[in-house]
Design an enzyme around this catalytic site. Structure first.
Site, PDB file in Angstrom:
ATOM      1  N   LYS A  53      12.374  47.999   4.629  1.00 18.36           N
ATOM      2  CA  LYS A  53      11.382  48.260   3.584  1.00 18.36           C
ATOM      3  C   LYS A  53       9.999  47.846   4.032  1.00 18.36           C
ATOM      4  CE  LYS A  53      14.319  46.440   0.364  1.00 18.36           C
ATOM      5  NZ  LYS A  53      14.668  45.532  -0.697  1.00 18.36           N
ATOM      6  N   LYS A  96       9.446  38.189  10.450  1.00 24.31           N
ATOM      7  CA  LYS A  96       8.533  38.487   9.333  1.00 24.31           C
ATOM      8  C   LYS A  96       7.219  37.750   9.483  1.00 24.31           C
ATOM      9  CE  LYS A  96      11.585  39.851   5.572  1.00 24.31           C
ATOM     10  NZ  LYS A  96      12.022  39.581   4.209  1.00 24.31           N
ATOM     11  N   LYS A 113      15.874  48.222  13.215  1.00 21.03           N
ATOM     12  CA  LYS A 113      16.517  48.328  11.899  1.00 21.03           C
ATOM     13  C   LYS A 113      15.644  49.094  10.900  1.00 21.03           C
ATOM     14  CE  LYS A 113      16.358  45.095   8.971  1.00 21.03           C
ATOM     15  NZ  LYS A 113      16.292  43.948   8.088  1.00 21.03           N
TER      16      LYS A 113
HETATM   17  P1  TYM Z   1      16.996  42.922   1.187  1.00 22.21           P
HETATM   18  O1  TYM Z   1      16.431  43.459  -0.059  1.00 22.21           O
HETATM   19  O2  TYM Z   1      16.127  42.807   2.373  1.00 22.21           O
HETATM   20  O3  TYM Z   1      18.267  43.745   1.601  1.00 22.21           O
HETATM   21  C1  TYM Z   1      19.284  44.020   0.649  1.00 22.21           C
HETATM   22  C2  TYM Z   1      20.610  44.305   1.333  1.00 22.21           C
HETATM   23  O4  TYM Z   1      20.482  45.453   2.177  1.00 22.21           O
HETATM   24  C3  TYM Z   1      20.940  45.140   3.482  1.00 22.21           C
HETATM   25  N1  TYM Z   1      20.144  45.917   4.452  1.00 22.21           N
HETATM   26  C4  TYM Z   1      20.657  46.752   5.343  1.00 22.21           C
HETATM   27  N2  TYM Z   1      21.924  47.106   5.628  1.00 22.21           N
HETATM   28  C5  TYM Z   1      22.111  48.011   6.606  1.00 22.21           C
HETATM   29  N3  TYM Z   1      21.109  48.572   7.330  1.00 22.21           N
HETATM   30  C6  TYM Z   1      19.826  48.246   7.091  1.00 22.21           C
HETATM   31  N4  TYM Z   1      18.847  48.798   7.780  1.00 22.21           N
HETATM   32  C7  TYM Z   1      19.552  47.304   6.062  1.00 22.21           C
HETATM   33  N5  TYM Z   1      18.414  46.756   5.542  1.00 22.21           N
HETATM   34  C8  TYM Z   1      18.800  45.917   4.567  1.00 22.21           C
HETATM   35  C9  TYM Z   1      20.709  43.640   3.626  1.00 22.21           C
HETATM   36  O5  TYM Z   1      21.523  43.076   4.622  1.00 22.21           O
HETATM   37  C10 TYM Z   1      21.059  43.149   2.251  1.00 22.21           C
HETATM   38  O6  TYM Z   1      22.458  42.985   2.113  1.00 22.21           O
HETATM   39  N6  TYM Z   1      18.040  38.235   1.662  1.00 22.21           N
HETATM   40  C11 TYM Z   1      18.684  39.338   0.999  1.00 22.21           C
HETATM   41  C12 TYM Z   1      18.520  39.264  -0.487  1.00 22.21           C
HETATM   42  C13 TYM Z   1      19.232  38.104  -1.117  1.00 22.21           C
HETATM   43  C14 TYM Z   1      20.638  37.921  -1.165  1.00 22.21           C
HETATM   44  C15 TYM Z   1      20.831  36.707  -1.880  1.00 22.21           C
HETATM   45  C16 TYM Z   1      21.711  38.642  -0.662  1.00 22.21           C
HETATM   46  C17 TYM Z   1      18.667  37.065  -1.765  1.00 22.21           C
HETATM   47  N7  TYM Z   1      19.633  36.211  -2.219  1.00 22.21           N
HETATM   48  C18 TYM Z   1      22.125  36.209  -2.110  1.00 22.21           C
HETATM   49  C19 TYM Z   1      22.988  38.141  -0.895  1.00 22.21           C
HETATM   50  C20 TYM Z   1      23.181  36.939  -1.602  1.00 22.21           C
HETATM   51  C21 TYM Z   1      18.124  40.636   1.588  1.00 22.21           C
HETATM   52  O7  TYM Z   1      18.199  40.839   2.728  1.00 22.21           O
HETATM   53  O8  TYM Z   1      17.532  41.501   0.748  1.00 22.21           O
END
Ligand code: TYM
Length: 341
Positions: free
Chosen positions: A206, A117, A203
């Site tokens: 967003k 990032k 991957k």
């Molecule tokens: P975020 O918003 O980036 O992603 C949310 C969830 O979606 C999963 N994900 C995917 N899974 C499969 N294929 C993809 N291309 C893909 N893109 C995203 C992510 O692995 C995630 O599970 N850091 C976390 C947010 C967070 C969180 C937490 C999660 C903050 N605190 C505590 C669990 C527990 C995240 O990646 O958000």
């Protein structure tokens, strides 16, 4: 350590950064739905994480509500799960500070997602982006979570949360009982890494500047059709899953299998003589059909802000009680002054 139930506890969250895509759904949210009946489930909308990169203050609150509405639209039952907004519970920021002071900087320098990032951000990398995984550790550890269902990309952040809890808190400060519970990730065998529509080796994300690289949960049938038409294909005939030269075919087969409920092997047989043009048509129809009920439920909820806010209020009440209790325990064990002593 636990509340009223003997169920194992789950904590997870999604950032409210623009529209959620099918990777978020198939990799994480659908797993929460599958787990919610048998677990005590806490799901947050991690808005404090959403400000670690450039964001629009006019959109933050709207995106927060929309993300919460999508949790429910995807099948999360607010009667049995606590859905809440991270920034509404100050214990998240407070525990984050304490964990900041316990975590060696060189552990943080290994974080792959930060490296990726920060390249995208150029000169504009904030301390918050560097600290992102520690705030995430605080989110998880505050709830004594047994399990954290996430996509593959969050594995390293989960390991960090475990290491901080075990090596930096429990090993150093626990007297009799462990202060913090060590959480385990739950990463699905299928769907934990959905790839970009433009490049099957990258991957779906967003933050990809190319909108065409992902299908958002709220994309209209017209947009879905256009995006799939333009999605990268290859020059082979028939769809295959295990050919390393065909990552796009693998990715779309995986998504199709998850949406249709059919095994990949069954689809490979069915589609062994099918060309990309025909496959894309079938694939588009399936996508539209699978997203339709989510979009309908979403519309009902987003037009009922009273109901949505009630869900978030009730979720906050339950979550805050748990979070504050853990924070008090941590502060007490770490030697902070307490008024009642
Ligand atoms: P975020 O918003 O980036 O992603 C949310 C969830 O979606 C999963 N994900 C995917 N899974 C499969 N294929 C993809 N291309 C893909 N893109 C995203 C992510 O692995 C995630 O599970 N850091 C976390 C947010 C967070 C969180 C937490 C999660 C903050 N605190 C505590 C669990 C527990 C995240 O990646 O958000």
């Amino acid at each position: 350590m636990k509340g009223m139930t003997n169920k194992k506890r789950i904590l997870s969250g999604v950032q409210p950064t623009g529209d959620l895509h099918i990777g978020n759904w198939l990799g994480a949210i659908s797993n929460w739905v599958a787990l919610q009946e048998k677990h005590e489930t806490f799901l947050c909308v991690v808005d404090l994480h959403a400000i670690t990169t450039e964001y629009d203050p006019k959109q933050l609150s709207k995106n927060t509500l929309s993300t919460a509405a999508l949790y429910v639209a995807c099948g999360i039952d607010p009667k049995i799960c606590s859905i809440f907004v991270q920034s509404q519970i100050s214990a998240h920021s407070e525990l984050c500070w304490i964990l900041n002071c316990m975590t060696p900087i060189n552990w943080m320098e290994r974080m792959i997602q930060f490296k990726e990032k920060s390249v995208q951000q150029g000169n504009n990398v904030s301390i918050g982006l560097f600290d992102y995984p520690i705030l995430m550790a605080a989110d998880i550890l505050l709830y004594d979570a047994d399990y954290v269902p996430v996509g593959e990309d969050q594995k390293q952040h989960l390991e960090l949360a475990r290491d901080i809890a075990q090596q930096r808190i429990n090993a150093k400060f626990s007297k009799v009982e462990n202060i913090l519970k060590i959480p385990q990730p739950i990463i699905m065998k299928k769907g934990s890494k959905i790839m970009s529509l433009n490049d099957g080796s990258k991957k779906m994300s967003k933050s990809d500047i190319n909108e065409g690289s992902r299908i958002n949960l709220l994309d209209t049938p017209e947009i879905i059709t256009k995006k799939i038409k333009r999605a990268k294909s290859d020059s082979y005939m028939g769809m295959e899953f295990n050919n390393p030269e065909r990552p796009e075919s693998r990715n779309l087969l995986m998504i199709y299998s998850l949406l249709s409920g059919k095994e990949v092997s069954e689809l490979e047989n069915e589609l062994s003589q099918t060309g990309w043009g025909t496959f894309k048509k079938i694939f588009t129809e399936q996508l539209i059909e699978s997203l339709q009920p989510i979009q309908e439920r979403y519309q009902v909820l987003i037009n009922d802000p009273y109901e949505l806010k009630k869900i978030l209020f009730e979720g906050k009440e339950k979550a805050e009680a748990v979070a504050n209790k853990t924070l008090s325990r941590v502060k007490s064990e770490l030697g902070f002054f307490e008024m009642e002593k």
